[in-house]
Design an enzyme around this catalytic site. Structure first.
Site, mmCIF file in Angstrom:
data_model
loop_
_atom_site.group_PDB
_atom_site.id
_atom_site.type_symbol
_atom_site.label_atom_id
_atom_site.label_comp_id
_atom_site.label_asym_id
_atom_site.label_seq_id
_atom_site.Cartn_x
_atom_site.Cartn_y
_atom_site.Cartn_z
ATOM 1 N N ASP A 1 -23.981 -13.483 -2.147
ATOM 2 C CA ASP A 1 -23.155 -14.508 -2.706
ATOM 3 C C ASP A 1 -22.024 -14.950 -1.687
ATOM 4 O O ASP A 1 -21.440 -16.013 -2.248
ATOM 5 C CB ASP A 1 -22.564 -13.736 -3.972
ATOM 6 C CG ASP A 1 -23.433 -13.646 -5.125
ATOM 7 O OD1 ASP A 1 -24.623 -14.145 -5.045
ATOM 8 O OD2 ASP A 1 -22.840 -13.064 -6.021
ATOM 9 N N CYS B 1 -28.940 -19.617 -11.884
ATOM 10 C CA CYS B 1 -29.217 -20.186 -10.449
ATOM 11 C C CYS B 1 -30.844 -20.412 -10.161
ATOM 12 O O CYS B 1 -31.370 -19.065 -10.371
ATOM 13 C CB CYS B 1 -28.332 -19.719 -9.377
ATOM 14 S SG CYS B 1 -26.628 -19.836 -9.445
ATOM 15 N N ARG C 1 -19.212 -22.767 -13.106
ATOM 16 C CA ARG C 1 -19.551 -21.683 -13.578
ATOM 17 C C ARG C 1 -19.004 -20.666 -12.977
ATOM 18 O O ARG C 1 -18.937 -19.538 -13.581
ATOM 19 C CB ARG C 1 -21.180 -21.625 -13.194
ATOM 20 C CG ARG C 1 -22.165 -22.582 -14.277
ATOM 21 C CD ARG C 1 -23.539 -22.057 -13.683
ATOM 22 N NE ARG C 1 -23.691 -20.603 -13.918
ATOM 23 C CZ ARG C 1 -24.688 -19.992 -13.006
ATOM 24 N NH1 ARG C 1 -25.375 -20.573 -12.333
ATOM 25 N NH2 ARG C 1 -24.578 -18.649 -13.246
ATOM 26 N N ARG D 1 -36.553 -14.359 -9.347
ATOM 27 C CA ARG D 1 -35.617 -13.704 -10.437
ATOM 28 C C ARG D 1 -35.874 -12.739 -11.534
ATOM 29 O O ARG D 1 -35.445 -13.203 -12.590
ATOM 30 C CB ARG D 1 -34.248 -14.323 -10.551
ATOM 31 C CG ARG D 1 -33.645 -14.800 -9.182
ATOM 32 C CD ARG D 1 -32.143 -15.287 -9.309
ATOM 33 N NE ARG D 1 -31.392 -14.355 -9.532
ATOM 34 C CZ ARG D 1 -29.927 -14.604 -9.729
ATOM 35 N NH1 ARG D 1 -29.484 -15.859 -9.830
ATOM 36 N NH2 ARG D 1 -28.872 -13.409 -9.757
ATOM 37 N N LYS E 1 -15.920 -12.966 -11.920
ATOM 38 C CA LYS E 1 -16.857 -13.283 -12.791
ATOM 39 C C LYS E 1 -17.963 -12.206 -13.083
ATOM 40 O O LYS E 1 -18.372 -11.800 -14.214
ATOM 41 C CB LYS E 1 -17.378 -14.612 -12.535
ATOM 42 C CG LYS E 1 -18.811 -14.984 -13.215
ATOM 43 C CD LYS E 1 -19.450 -16.191 -12.633
ATOM 44 C CE LYS E 1 -20.313 -16.011 -11.547
ATOM 45 N NZ LYS E 1 -21.629 -15.420 -11.867
ATOM 46 N N ASN E 2 -18.299 -11.806 -12.158
ATOM 47 C CA ASN E 2 -19.662 -10.745 -12.094
ATOM 48 C C ASN E 2 -19.071 -9.270 -12.831
ATOM 49 O O ASN E 2 -19.896 -8.602 -12.964
ATOM 50 C CB ASN E 2 -20.277 -10.528 -10.770
ATOM 51 C CG ASN E 2 -21.102 -11.778 -10.484
ATOM 52 O OD1 ASN E 2 -21.209 -12.651 -11.297
ATOM 53 N ND2 ASN E 2 -21.700 -11.975 -9.244
HETATM 54 C C1 UD1 Z 1 -26.308 -10.103 -9.165
HETATM 55 C C2 UD1 Z 1 -25.105 -11.102 -9.499
HETATM 56 C C3 UD1 Z 1 -25.361 -12.106 -8.243
HETATM 57 C C4 UD1 Z 1 -25.813 -11.568 -7.104
HETATM 58 C C5 UD1 Z 1 -26.983 -10.572 -7.138
HETATM 59 C C6 UD1 Z 1 -27.110 -9.761 -5.823
HETATM 60 C C7 UD1 Z 1 -24.446 -10.625 -11.470
HETATM 61 C C8 UD1 Z 1 -23.999 -11.506 -13.071
HETATM 62 N N1 UD1 Z 1 -24.752 -11.514 -10.596
HETATM 63 O O1 UD1 Z 1 -27.336 -10.657 -9.545
HETATM 64 O O2 UD1 Z 1 -24.343 -13.158 -8.472
HETATM 65 O O3 UD1 Z 1 -26.449 -12.618 -6.261
HETATM 66 O O4 UD1 Z 1 -26.529 -9.530 -8.040
HETATM 67 O O5 UD1 Z 1 -26.070 -9.442 -5.173
HETATM 68 O O6 UD1 Z 1 -23.764 -9.723 -11.180
HETATM 69 N N2 UD1 Z 1 -35.206 -8.129 -9.111
HETATM 70 C C9 UD1 Z 1 -36.607 -7.927 -9.490
HETATM 71 N N3 UD1 Z 1 -36.625 -7.564 -10.670
HETATM 72 C C10 UD1 Z 1 -35.660 -7.063 -11.448
HETATM 73 C C11 UD1 Z 1 -34.183 -7.429 -11.213
HETATM 74 C C12 UD1 Z 1 -34.096 -7.784 -9.834
HETATM 75 O O7 UD1 Z 1 -37.451 -8.321 -8.882
HETATM 76 O O8 UD1 Z 1 -35.684 -6.676 -12.587
HETATM 77 C C13 UD1 Z 1 -35.174 -8.800 -7.638
HETATM 78 C C14 UD1 Z 1 -34.295 -9.983 -7.714
HETATM 79 O O9 UD1 Z 1 -35.276 -10.993 -7.716
HETATM 80 C C15 UD1 Z 1 -33.661 -10.322 -6.261
HETATM 81 C C16 UD1 Z 1 -33.076 -8.536 -6.181
HETATM 82 O O10 UD1 Z 1 -33.935 -7.847 -6.850
HETATM 83 O O11 UD1 Z 1 -34.475 -10.692 -5.268
HETATM 84 C C17 UD1 Z 1 -31.717 -8.316 -6.439
HETATM 85 O O12 UD1 Z 1 -31.434 -8.760 -7.699
HETATM 86 P P1 UD1 Z 1 -30.281 -8.279 -8.623
HETATM 87 O O13 UD1 Z 1 -29.612 -7.353 -7.812
HETATM 88 O O14 UD1 Z 1 -30.858 -7.752 -9.883
HETATM 89 O O15 UD1 Z 1 -29.396 -9.782 -9.040
HETATM 90 P P2 UD1 Z 1 -28.541 -9.784 -10.470
HETATM 91 O O16 UD1 Z 1 -28.134 -8.676 -10.877
HETATM 92 O O17 UD1 Z 1 -29.582 -10.781 -11.099
#
Ligand code: UD1
Length: 427
Positions: A315, A123, A407, A128, A22-23
């Site tokens: 995850d 989620c 999902r 986030r 999915k990701n």
């Molecule tokens: C992706 C995955 C999700 C997984 C996560 C961490 C997808 C679609 N989703 O989510 O399943 O749990 O990686 O492996 O691929 N953060 C900020 N600011 C930002 C972006 C992130 O503060 O602009 C923080 C987030 O709140 C979190 C951390 O960074 O604490 C890591 O998040 P991130 O790697 O960005 O997660 P996603 O890409 O949303």
């Protein structure tokens, strides 16, 4: 609203086909916005999040051919091509369903020089934010304005390559900037980039479209902008999180299952931990056979800490915690990526687990048995942990709010039922 009824205590036996990731599928679908010709994606899982992304991309002007899901068939081939019509906004009713909708930002700004995206949903695990995505786009020369819950990103003169250092690792942030940089003028360097296999799959896909990218899978990704990207055909990698979820289910039920199409190279840390817990892995022609090393013995306790790839994936935290509820001794699981990612704990306690939370760590004391109970899914991976526990619990469990599960898990009941589980969807 649908629920899952599971009667536990049956060891899983048979074969499970691992679906496309999915990701990986979501960013690749979003990246199709960059192409000027048709893109073919193979091994795309049938999932609610995929449908949400397809609806968003059709709104933005892609013509998508997506076969309707057939019962008991896994994966499908998607064709995505520009329809001629273009919309550069991602409306709230689509974005609120799925945080990954934010992945259209980079491609839209790169190709059409503007985008408007509502602040994302998805989620409920922590706050986030998307500040790192936006700061990265600003570095590439875009102007970002926040207004009434919407983000406006404009780059009337096009994007300009730059050096972007992420203060900490963000997966979709890295993906968004990598996509945006493919059509920017000059060179972009992403420093402290995410190394997840899904990021590498996206780079491979973009390169097949004509992008110039090096360093994917390392801390620094370098992108040389090009004028335009063409079409291509690409097969999505297997889902490592789905694979890990079934590993935990096999472990807790003392099962013996061949995971067809699984790629454990993407899960080497998880595999190492599971070997320590008492699972054994044998490579087969089509995948890997998984069972307990000694079926007479209980699983052993583990000490786990989530980390960006190649570390232990956040995850899979909930699923491994579910497995540890029946392991010998005391396990400790520390969550370092997201705050508020222990929502499954309250539900596991209802099934008789012994878990205490101390800040960002959960201390799991193994119990003799779990008892079936009515429980509620709270997010995607938390739902999976409830299914895993219910498969091992004595008696019947009813899991509510399984739309979360839909999902991210393709045909989960069909896959588990084929391995002997007593699981059915009830209205
Ligand atoms: C992706 C995955 C999700 C997984 C996560 C961490 C997808 C679609 N989703 O989510 O399943 O749990 O990686 O492996 O691929 N953060 C900020 N600011 C930002 C972006 C992130 O503060 O602009 C923080 C987030 O709140 C979190 C951390 O960074 O604490 C890591 O998040 P991130 O790697 O960005 O997660 P996603 O890409 O949303």
């Amino acid at each position: 609203m649908d629920k899952l009824k599971i009667v536990g205590g049956i060891p899983l036996r048979g074969q499970i086909h691992i679906s496309g990731a999915k990701n990986a599928a979501l960013p690749l679908m979003a990246a199709s916005l960059l192409a000027s010709d048709e893109v073919i994606l193979q091994n795309v899982p049938h999932l609610a999040d995929i449908t949400t992304m397809a609806n968003l991309l059709m709104h933005c002007g892609l013509e998508i051919n997506m076969p309707v899901a057939k019962t008991e068939s896994f994966g499908h081939t998607l064709s995505l091509k520009p329809s001629g019509k273009v919309e550069t906004d991602a409306p709230y009713d689509l974005v609120r369903k799925m945080r990954a909708s934010v992945l259209v930002l980079g491609p839209l700004v790169a190709k059409y020089r503007r985008a408007k995206v509502s602040m994302p949903g998805g989620c409920a695990i922590g706050t986030r934010p998307i500040d790192l995505h936006l700061k990265g786009l600003e570095k590439l020369g875009a102007t970002v304005t926040l207004e009434g819950g919407d983000v406006y990103v404009d780059a009337p003169l096009g994007l300009q390559g730059a050096e972007i250092t992420f203060p900490f690792i963000t997966v979709t942030g890295t993906e968004n900037i990598m996509m945006a940089a493919t059509l920017a003028r000059g060179e972009t360097k992403i420093i402290n980039a995410a190394k997840e296999p899904e990021v590498v799959d996206l780079a491979k896909f973009l390169k097949a479209m004509g992008a110039k990218i090096t360093g994917e899978g390392s801390d620094i990704i370098t992108i040389q902008g090009v004028d335009q990207l063409g079409g291509c055909c690409h097969r999505i990698i297997p889902d490592r999180i789905e694979t890990g979820t079934y590993l935990a289910a096999i472990g807790i039920t003392n099962g013996d299952v061949e995971l067809i199409g699984a790629d454990l190279d993407m899960l080497s840390v998880v595999k190492g931990e599971l070997i320590e817990a008492g699972l054994s892995f044998d490579q087969t022609k089509e995948g890997v056979r998984v069972r307990r090393t000694d079926p007479q013995k209980s699983l052993k306790n583990l000490t786990l800490k989530t980390d960006p790839y190649p570390g232990f994936p956040t995850d899979l935290q909930a699923q491994l915690m579910a497995m540890m509820t029946l392991a010998e001794g005391i396990s400790t699981i520390t969550e370092t990526i997201f705050e508020n990612r222990f929502m499954h704990v309250a539900e596991l306690l209802r099934m008789g687990a012994n878990i205490h939370i101390h800040g960002s760590s959960a201390v799991v004391t193994g119990v003799e048995r779990l008892k079936g109970a009515p429980v509620m899914a709270t997010d995607l991976r938390a739902s999976a942990s409830l299914v895993i526990s219910a498969l091992a619990a004595e008696g019947e469990s009813i899991i509510g709010r399984i739309y979360h599960l839909d999902r991210g898990y393709e045909m989960i009941e069909a896959k588990l039922r084929r391995c002997g589980a007593s699981i059915e969807r009830i209205a």
